[in-house]
Scaffold this motif. Structure first.
Motif, mmCIF file in Angstrom:
data_model
loop_
_atom_site.group_PDB
_atom_site.id
_atom_site.type_symbol
_atom_site.label_atom_id
_atom_site.label_comp_id
_atom_site.label_asym_id
_atom_site.label_seq_id
_atom_site.Cartn_x
_atom_site.Cartn_y
_atom_site.Cartn_z
ATOM 1 N N ILE A 1 49.448 76.376 149.358
ATOM 2 C CA ILE A 1 48.798 76.656 148.063
ATOM 3 C C ILE A 1 47.142 76.174 148.034
ATOM 4 C CG2 ILE A 1 48.524 75.957 145.642
ATOM 5 C CD1 ILE A 1 51.477 75.440 145.624
ATOM 6 N N ALA A 2 46.927 75.029 148.736
ATOM 7 C CA ALA A 2 45.623 74.507 149.144
ATOM 8 C C ALA A 2 44.798 75.460 149.662
ATOM 9 C CB ALA A 2 46.026 73.189 149.529
ATOM 10 N N LYS A 3 45.349 76.328 150.570
ATOM 11 C CA LYS A 3 44.500 77.211 151.296
ATOM 12 C C LYS A 3 44.064 78.292 150.589
ATOM 13 C CE LYS A 3 47.199 76.499 155.647
ATOM 14 N NZ LYS A 3 48.076 77.324 156.670
ATOM 15 N N ARG A 4 44.403 78.462 149.348
ATOM 16 C CA ARG A 4 44.020 79.483 148.400
ATOM 17 C C ARG A 4 43.263 78.951 147.092
ATOM 18 N NH1 ARG A 4 47.739 83.822 148.734
ATOM 19 N NH2 ARG A 4 46.386 84.802 146.994
ATOM 20 N N ILE A 5 43.627 77.939 146.532
ATOM 21 C CA ILE A 5 42.957 77.624 145.315
ATOM 22 C C ILE A 5 42.822 75.823 145.626
ATOM 23 C CG2 ILE A 5 43.960 79.399 143.852
ATOM 24 C CD1 ILE A 5 46.315 77.321 142.864
ATOM 25 N N PRO A 6 41.822 75.341 144.720
ATOM 26 C CA PRO A 6 41.884 73.783 144.823
ATOM 27 C C PRO A 6 43.272 73.260 144.194
ATOM 28 C CG PRO A 6 40.087 74.924 143.620
ATOM 29 C CD PRO A 6 41.183 75.981 143.754
ATOM 30 N N VAL A 7 43.537 72.023 144.813
ATOM 31 C CA VAL A 7 44.787 71.426 144.414
ATOM 32 C C VAL A 7 44.344 69.829 144.168
ATOM 33 C CG1 VAL A 7 46.998 70.622 144.868
ATOM 34 C CG2 VAL A 7 46.334 72.770 145.407
ATOM 35 N N ILE A 8 44.750 69.185 142.981
ATOM 36 C CA ILE A 8 44.203 67.985 142.760
ATOM 37 C C ILE A 8 45.612 67.197 142.512
ATOM 38 C CG2 ILE A 8 43.028 66.258 141.434
ATOM 39 C CD1 ILE A 8 41.227 68.331 140.555
ATOM 40 N N ILE A 9 45.672 65.998 143.317
ATOM 41 C CA ILE A 9 46.773 65.082 143.198
ATOM 42 C C ILE A 9 46.631 63.794 142.378
ATOM 43 C CG2 ILE A 9 48.986 63.846 144.202
ATOM 44 C CD1 ILE A 9 48.815 66.639 144.862
ATOM 45 N N ALA A 10 46.921 63.492 141.319
ATOM 46 C CA ALA A 10 46.769 62.445 140.455
ATOM 47 C C ALA A 10 47.793 61.425 140.382
ATOM 48 C CB ALA A 10 45.963 62.757 139.069
ATOM 49 N N THR A 11 47.918 60.183 139.588
ATOM 50 C CA THR A 11 48.929 59.663 139.375
ATOM 51 C C THR A 11 49.586 59.612 137.928
ATOM 52 O OG1 THR A 11 49.821 57.136 139.327
ATOM 53 C CG2 THR A 11 47.394 57.714 138.844
ATOM 54 N N ARG A 12 50.875 59.905 137.791
ATOM 55 C CA ARG A 12 51.472 59.945 136.679
ATOM 56 C C ARG A 12 51.590 58.440 135.847
ATOM 57 N NH1 ARG A 12 58.052 60.992 137.677
ATOM 58 N NH2 ARG A 12 58.509 58.838 138.170
ATOM 59 N N THR A 13 51.285 57.361 136.774
ATOM 60 C CA THR A 13 51.833 56.060 136.135
ATOM 61 C C THR A 13 51.128 55.749 134.699
ATOM 62 O OG1 THR A 13 49.966 55.091 137.224
ATOM 63 C CG2 THR A 13 52.216 55.433 138.477
ATOM 64 N N GLY A 14 49.926 56.379 134.430
ATOM 65 C CA GLY A 14 49.370 55.774 133.349
ATOM 66 C C GLY A 14 48.187 54.829 133.548
ATOM 67 N N SER B 1 43.163 67.146 147.212
ATOM 68 C CA SER B 1 41.922 66.361 146.850
ATOM 69 C C SER B 1 42.576 65.265 145.868
ATOM 70 C CB SER B 1 40.797 66.955 146.087
ATOM 71 O OG SER B 1 40.291 67.651 146.816
ATOM 72 N N MET B 2 42.519 63.974 146.101
ATOM 73 C CA MET B 2 42.880 62.851 145.268
ATOM 74 C C MET B 2 42.179 62.463 143.940
ATOM 75 S SD MET B 2 45.472 62.704 147.251
ATOM 76 C CE MET B 2 46.471 61.320 146.311
ATOM 77 N N ALA B 3 42.828 62.298 142.849
ATOM 78 C CA ALA B 3 42.021 62.214 141.645
ATOM 79 C C ALA B 3 41.333 60.930 141.501
ATOM 80 C CB ALA B 3 43.030 62.456 140.585
ATOM 81 N N GLY B 4 41.708 59.858 142.219
ATOM 82 C CA GLY B 4 41.201 58.604 141.947
ATOM 83 C C GLY B 4 41.659 58.102 140.640
ATOM 84 N N PHE B 5 40.901 57.330 139.806
ATOM 85 C CA PHE B 5 41.086 56.905 138.476
ATOM 86 C C PHE B 5 41.433 58.159 137.498
ATOM 87 C CE2 PHE B 5 39.277 53.020 140.424
ATOM 88 C CZ PHE B 5 40.268 52.096 140.016
ATOM 89 N N LEU B 6 41.034 59.152 137.705
ATOM 90 C CA LEU B 6 40.957 60.445 136.895
ATOM 91 C C LEU B 6 42.734 60.609 136.507
ATOM 92 C CD1 LEU B 6 38.729 61.641 135.252
ATOM 93 C CD2 LEU B 6 39.129 63.638 136.741
ATOM 94 N N ARG C 1 45.818 64.730 133.238
ATOM 95 C CA ARG C 1 45.313 65.604 132.133
ATOM 96 C C ARG C 1 43.575 65.918 132.305
ATOM 97 N NH1 ARG C 1 48.787 62.331 130.343
ATOM 98 N NH2 ARG C 1 47.395 60.708 129.505
ATOM 99 N N LYS C 2 43.091 64.781 132.579
ATOM 100 C CA LYS C 2 41.627 64.796 132.472
ATOM 101 C C LYS C 2 41.148 65.563 133.825
ATOM 102 C CE LYS C 2 40.708 61.171 129.481
ATOM 103 N NZ LYS C 2 40.119 59.776 129.210
ATOM 104 N N ALA C 3 41.826 65.467 135.025
ATOM 105 C CA ALA C 3 41.617 66.095 136.310
ATOM 106 C C ALA C 3 41.662 67.588 135.957
ATOM 107 C CB ALA C 3 42.587 65.643 137.358
ATOM 108 N N ARG C 4 42.598 68.024 135.168
ATOM 109 C CA ARG C 4 42.873 69.243 135.003
ATOM 110 C C ARG C 4 41.537 70.163 134.283
ATOM 111 N NH1 ARG C 4 44.508 71.673 130.126
ATOM 112 N NH2 ARG C 4 44.985 74.029 130.349
ATOM 113 N N ILE C 5 40.954 69.300 133.276
ATOM 114 C CA ILE C 5 39.780 69.549 132.579
ATOM 115 C C ILE C 5 38.524 69.645 133.375
ATOM 116 C CG2 ILE C 5 38.273 68.695 130.686
ATOM 117 C CD1 ILE C 5 40.661 67.864 129.252
ATOM 118 N N LEU C 6 38.471 68.514 134.193
ATOM 119 C CA LEU C 6 37.229 68.719 135.230
ATOM 120 C C LEU C 6 37.590 69.987 136.257
ATOM 121 C CD1 LEU C 6 35.003 67.553 136.660
ATOM 122 C CD2 LEU C 6 36.484 66.450 138.209
#
Length: 327
Positions: free
Chosen positions: A256-269, A293-298, A301-306
């Motif tokens: 998937i990442a070869k075609r579109i941007p992919v962000i991995i965030a943490t679900r922990t809150g 790409s790793m979302a860091g502190f984002l 939900r906010k990573a999706r908006i960005l």
């Protein structure tokens, strides 16, 4: 003495809700004008303009509607407003706040607030939250802070605030960093200076689609395998822990990442994703090698908006730059 000009927009949400008949659930029905009548003290602080832009539960807001709200807010600033306040439902308050914050180019404060108790309930918190939000919007030390959320006597930055309880009055917090300020004896007191902000251009297109999926124990890959076929333009995953997924998911993500941007965030809150700690298949080091790409502190939900905004203004190539910013 001339009073400063303050503009208020009502979008709906619990702050505007009451029941039509006993025993029925509450629905948005109280206009911005009616909300304003519950806090007569405000008329001694500012010359107020209030408009009801919608009576919607916040789950039914969308990006197109928020772009119209942004346009309204910008017009108020150009007409001389020293502060702008928006009332809406709390279910998507954190998402609406960060959406507007990424696009708000002014030093003028833009403040969002809502309520956890409906207008008809004893001890309704809407009037107090609205008055607090207005005080924040009018305060000189609120300049250059972008969009903020005011709830329960606390001021939160758009990028860090989260709704962390479903029904409690103290439903909002800012994990890791805490509130940016407090309302103390009707005074606006900030706990730290304004930080550097990222402001994006208005999206040139709004038809882009960004999927948001959450990793879970023993999850299949069926949805992942169909992301590209469903014509999504981007993908965000709320991963385990510091941004991890299963080996099966990781194998699919590589394609998937070869075609579109992919962000991995943490679900922990709370907390950040890692970058160089875990080397197993599906760990963050493996996912970065696979093009994610790793979302860091984002948060997810906010990573999706960005990502949606970056795609809309054709800046997705600079995704890493925006994700690597400090909290």
């Amino acid at each position: 003495m001339d009073l400063p000009k303050l503009s208020i927009a009502a979008l709906g949400g619990t702050v505007s809700m009451q029941a039509s008949n006993a025993g029925e659930g509450v629905i948005p029905s109280v206009s911005g004008e009616a909300l304003l009548s519950s806090i007569p003290e405000l008329t001694t602080l500012a010359g107020v303009t209030v408009e009801t832009l919608g009576l919607l539960p916040s789950a039914s807001l969308d990006f197109e509607f928020l772009l119209n709200v942004l346009s309204w807010a910008e017009f108020q600033v150009k007409q001389g407003a020293v502060g702008v306040v928006i009332t809406q439902g709390t279910d998507t308050l954190e998402e609406a706040a960060v959406f507007l914050d990424y696009l708000w180019p002014y030093d003028t404060p833009l403040v969002l607030t809502g309520a956890m108790r409906s207008a008809a309930q004893p001890g309704a918190d809407g009037p107090a939250n609205l008055l607090d939000a207005c005080r924040v919007a009018l305060a000189h030390n609120s300049q250059q802070r972008g969009v903020q959320v005011v709830m329960n006597g606390q001021i939160h930055q758009a990028g860090s605030v989260r709704k962390t309880d479903s029904l409690a009055l103290q439903a909002f917090s800012s994990p890791v960093v805490g509130p940016a300020g407090l309302l103390l004896e009707d005074r606006v007191r900030y706990l730290r200076p304004p930080g550097q902000r990222t402001v994006l251009p208005l999206p040139q297109q709004t038809t882009q689609k960004v999927a948001l999926l959450e990793a879970s124990l023993s999850a299949d890959t069926l949805l992942l395998e169909n992301i590209l076929a469903l014509d999504y333009d981007g993908l965000v995953i709320g991963g385990f822990g510091a941004g991890h997924i299963s080996q099966r998911w990781a194998t699919t993500i590589e394609h998937i990442a070869k075609r579109i941007p992919v962000i991995i965030a943490t679900r922990t809150g709370s907390g950040s994703t890692a970058r160089a700690s875990y080397g197993f298949g599906g760990g963050e080091m493996d996912l970065i090698r696979k093009g994610a790409s790793m979302a860091g502190f984002l948060c997810p939900r906010k990573a999706r908006i960005l990502l949606w905004l970056l795609l809309g203004c054709q800046r997705q190539h600079a995704l890493a730059q925006y994700l690597n910013e400090d909290i």
